[in-house]
Design a protein around this motif. Structure first.
Motif, PDB file in Angstrom:
ATOM      1  N   MET A  18       0.839  -1.190   0.000  1.00  0.00           N
ATOM      2  CA  MET A  18       0.000   0.000   0.000  1.00  0.00           C
ATOM      3  C   MET A  18       0.878   1.246   0.000  1.00  0.00           C
ATOM      4  O   MET A  18       1.841   1.337   0.753  1.00  0.00           O
ATOM      5  CB  MET A  18      -0.907   0.020   1.237  1.00  0.00           C
ATOM      6  N   TRP A  19       0.537   2.233  -0.844  1.00  0.00           N
ATOM      7  CA  TRP A  19       1.226   3.506  -0.847  1.00  0.00           C
ATOM      8  C   TRP A  19       0.888   4.232   0.447  1.00  0.00           C
ATOM      9  O   TRP A  19      -0.256   4.241   0.881  1.00  0.00           O
ATOM     10  CB  TRP A  19       0.758   4.306  -2.052  1.00  0.00           C
ATOM     11  N   PRO A  20       1.865   4.861   1.128  1.00  0.00           N
ATOM     12  CA  PRO A  20       1.615   5.459   2.445  1.00  0.00           C
ATOM     13  C   PRO A  20       0.488   6.479   2.448  1.00  0.00           C
ATOM     14  O   PRO A  20       0.377   7.301   1.536  1.00  0.00           O
ATOM     15  CB  PRO A  20       2.952   6.135   2.771  1.00  0.00           C
ATOM     16  N   ALA A  21      -0.366   6.426   3.485  1.00  0.00           N
ATOM     17  CA  ALA A  21      -1.479   7.370   3.638  1.00  0.00           C
ATOM     18  C   ALA A  21      -1.831   7.452   5.110  1.00  0.00           C
ATOM     19  O   ALA A  21      -1.604   6.510   5.874  1.00  0.00           O
ATOM     20  CB  ALA A  21      -2.689   6.930   2.826  1.00  0.00           C
ATOM     21  N   GLU A  22      -2.387   8.600   5.527  1.00  0.00           N
ATOM     22  CA  GLU A  22      -2.821   8.786   6.908  1.00  0.00           C
ATOM     23  C   GLU A  22      -4.195   9.440   6.929  1.00  0.00           C
ATOM     24  O   GLU A  22      -4.422  10.443   6.242  1.00  0.00           O
ATOM     25  CB  GLU A  22      -1.834   9.667   7.684  1.00  0.00           C
ATOM     26  N   VAL A  23      -5.116   8.884   7.719  1.00  0.00           N
ATOM     27  CA  VAL A  23      -6.426   9.504   7.929  1.00  0.00           C
ATOM     28  C   VAL A  23      -6.247  10.676   8.883  1.00  0.00           C
ATOM     29  O   VAL A  23      -5.531  10.579   9.882  1.00  0.00           O
ATOM     30  CB  VAL A  23      -7.427   8.479   8.498  1.00  0.00           C
ATOM     31  N   VAL A  24      -6.891  11.810   8.572  1.00  0.00           N
ATOM     32  CA  VAL A  24      -6.712  13.032   9.362  1.00  0.00           C
ATOM     33  C   VAL A  24      -8.073  13.610   9.756  1.00  0.00           C
ATOM     34  O   VAL A  24      -9.077  13.377   9.085  1.00  0.00           O
ATOM     35  CB  VAL A  24      -5.899  14.086   8.586  1.00  0.00           C
ATOM     36  N   GLY A  25      -8.056  14.385  10.855  1.00  0.00           N
ATOM     37  CA  GLY A  25      -9.313  14.937  11.367  1.00  0.00           C
ATOM     38  C   GLY A  25      -9.357  16.441  11.432  1.00  0.00           C
ATOM     39  O   GLY A  25     -10.332  17.013  11.937  1.00  0.00           O
ATOM     40  N   SER A  26      -8.320  17.132  10.941  1.00  0.00           N
ATOM     41  CA  SER A  26      -8.302  18.584  10.959  1.00  0.00           C
ATOM     42  C   SER A  26      -7.274  19.069   9.937  1.00  0.00           C
ATOM     43  O   SER A  26      -6.401  18.295   9.510  1.00  0.00           O
ATOM     44  CB  SER A  26      -7.923  19.104  12.347  1.00  0.00           C
ATOM     45  N   PRO A  27      -7.329  20.362   9.551  1.00  0.00           N
ATOM     46  CA  PRO A  27      -6.322  20.885   8.614  1.00  0.00           C
ATOM     47  C   PRO A  27      -4.905  20.761   9.146  1.00  0.00           C
ATOM     48  O   PRO A  27      -3.978  20.437   8.389  1.00  0.00           O
ATOM     49  CB  PRO A  27      -6.733  22.350   8.447  1.00  0.00           C
ATOM     50  N   GLU A  28      -4.718  20.993  10.452  1.00  0.00           N
ATOM     51  CA  GLU A  28      -3.369  20.911  11.000  1.00  0.00           C
ATOM     52  C   GLU A  28      -2.864  19.471  11.027  1.00  0.00           C
ATOM     53  O   GLU A  28      -1.673  19.219  10.815  1.00  0.00           O
ATOM     54  CB  GLU A  28      -3.328  21.530  12.402  1.00  0.00           C
ATOM     55  N   GLU A  29      -3.770  18.515  11.301  1.00  0.00           N
ATOM     56  CA  GLU A  29      -3.372  17.109  11.208  1.00  0.00           C
ATOM     57  C   GLU A  29      -2.976  16.762   9.779  1.00  0.00           C
ATOM     58  O   GLU A  29      -2.046  15.986   9.549  1.00  0.00           O
ATOM     59  CB  GLU A  29      -4.505  16.199  11.672  1.00  0.00           C
ATOM     60  N   ALA A  30      -3.675  17.338   8.818  1.00  0.00           N
ATOM     61  CA  ALA A  30      -3.367  17.077   7.410  1.00  0.00           C
ATOM     62  C   ALA A  30      -1.983  17.615   7.053  1.00  0.00           C
ATOM     63  O   ALA A  30      -1.203  16.951   6.363  1.00  0.00           O
ATOM     64  CB  ALA A  30      -4.432  17.705   6.519  1.00  0.00           C
TER      65      ALA A  30
END
Length: 202
Positions: free
Chosen positions: A1-13
């Motif tokens: 899987m190509w790296p990815a992260e689920v985020v919950g705010s603009p700063e987390e993104a």
């Protein structure tokens, strides 16, 4: 899987983008969203671009993810597996281009797959020439794509609890493949195969 992260705010993104490395994409986390227009923002090279993309997509009230942008050029494809009640596990393949999806340009083989099966599966879709350097596309790593198909077929054969698997998209680059999204449906508790006999297509 190509790296990815689920985020919950603009700063987390933004923080995820810093960890993953620029450029990145911000997209709807559900792998099935790649079938819908407007669910991804590509080629983001800085914090303000990521914040803007997050603000645009978060209005849909969906879970968002940040992913490192895959190298280009690459041909998008879709690999899947589903257990058919008559035939057992069946592996599917098609190109991820919009036109190919609309025309349902897909082919199928019974699992497990040999290398020859995978080769035939790739070449059996009408859009296959796009993988071999025709119509202005560069030739891509078809051998690596065929290896993914063989592995999906083996997984389907060895793990009866996996009822369905969707790899969307599988980008085929000049030297490798990159799986951008994956979703599996499990049968719990794991039971016997739905098909009751030898697997063959007539």
């Amino acid at each position: 899987m190509w790296p990815a992260e689920v985020v919950g705010s603009p700063e987390e993104a933004v923080a995820a983008a810093e960890r993953l490395g620029w450029p990145v994409v911000v997209k709807v986390a559900d792998p099935g969203a790649s079938r819908r227009a407007g669910t991804v923002r590509l080629g983001l090279t800085g914090p303000e671009m990521v914040r803007h993309a997050y603000a645009e997509l978060s209005g849909e009230r969906v879970e968002l993810a940040v992913q490192r942008m895959a190298p280009q050029p690459a041909v998008p494809t879709v690999v899947g597996m589903i257990e058919d009640p008559a035939f057992g596990p069946v592996v599917s393949f098609g190109l991820g281009e919009v036109t190919a999806r609309l025309l349902q340009d897909q082919s199928f083989r019974l699992a497990p797959l040999t290398g020859e099966d995978a080769s035939e599966l790739v070449r059996s879709v009408r859009a296959a020439p796009l993988l071999f350097g025709e119509y202005g596309y560069p030739p891509v790593a078809v051998d690596a794509l065929e290896e993914v198909l063989v592995r999906v077929g083996r997984l389907a054969h060895d793990l009866p609890e996996v009822f369905r698997l969707d790899l969307d998209q599988v980008l085929v680059g000049e030297s490798d493949v990159m799986i951008l999204g994956a979703r599996a449906t499990l049968r719990t508790p794991a039971g016997p195969r739905l098909d009751g006999g030898p697997r063959r297509l007539s």
